[in-house]
Design a protein around this motif. Structure first.
Motif: not given
Length: 87
Positions: A14, A17, A21-22, A25, A51, A55
């Protein structure tokens, strides 16, 4: 239930990313649905799906056989802490 090393590996993945995207997550790990994420981010649900697909691909590239469910890392419901066990 994920093993503690699996949890650490997911958290490391994570961290790699991009920022958006983090955030997605973290929201998934907090138990948000895709619809709730789209609403929170002010975007279309298709953008969230895109997204999440990216991921998952990045997790696979990092060596995960199947990208784990991020919600399982931190529990299924918001605020629920994961129950970790050692082998």
């Amino acid at each position: 239930m994920l093993h503690i090393l699996d949890v650490l590996a997911v958290r490391e993945a994570v961290a790699l990313q991009p920022p958006i995207r983090r955030r997605i997550c973290r929201m998934l790990m907090a138990g948000y649905t895709r619809e709730e994420i789209a609403e929170e981010l002010g975007c279309e649900i298709t953008t969230v799906h895109t997204h999440i697909a990216r991921i998952r691909r990045s997790f696979i590239k990092l060596g995960f056989c199947i990208a784990p469910s991020l919600a399982s890392v931190a529990g299924r419901r918001r605020g629920e802490m994961p129950r970790l066990h050692s082998a």
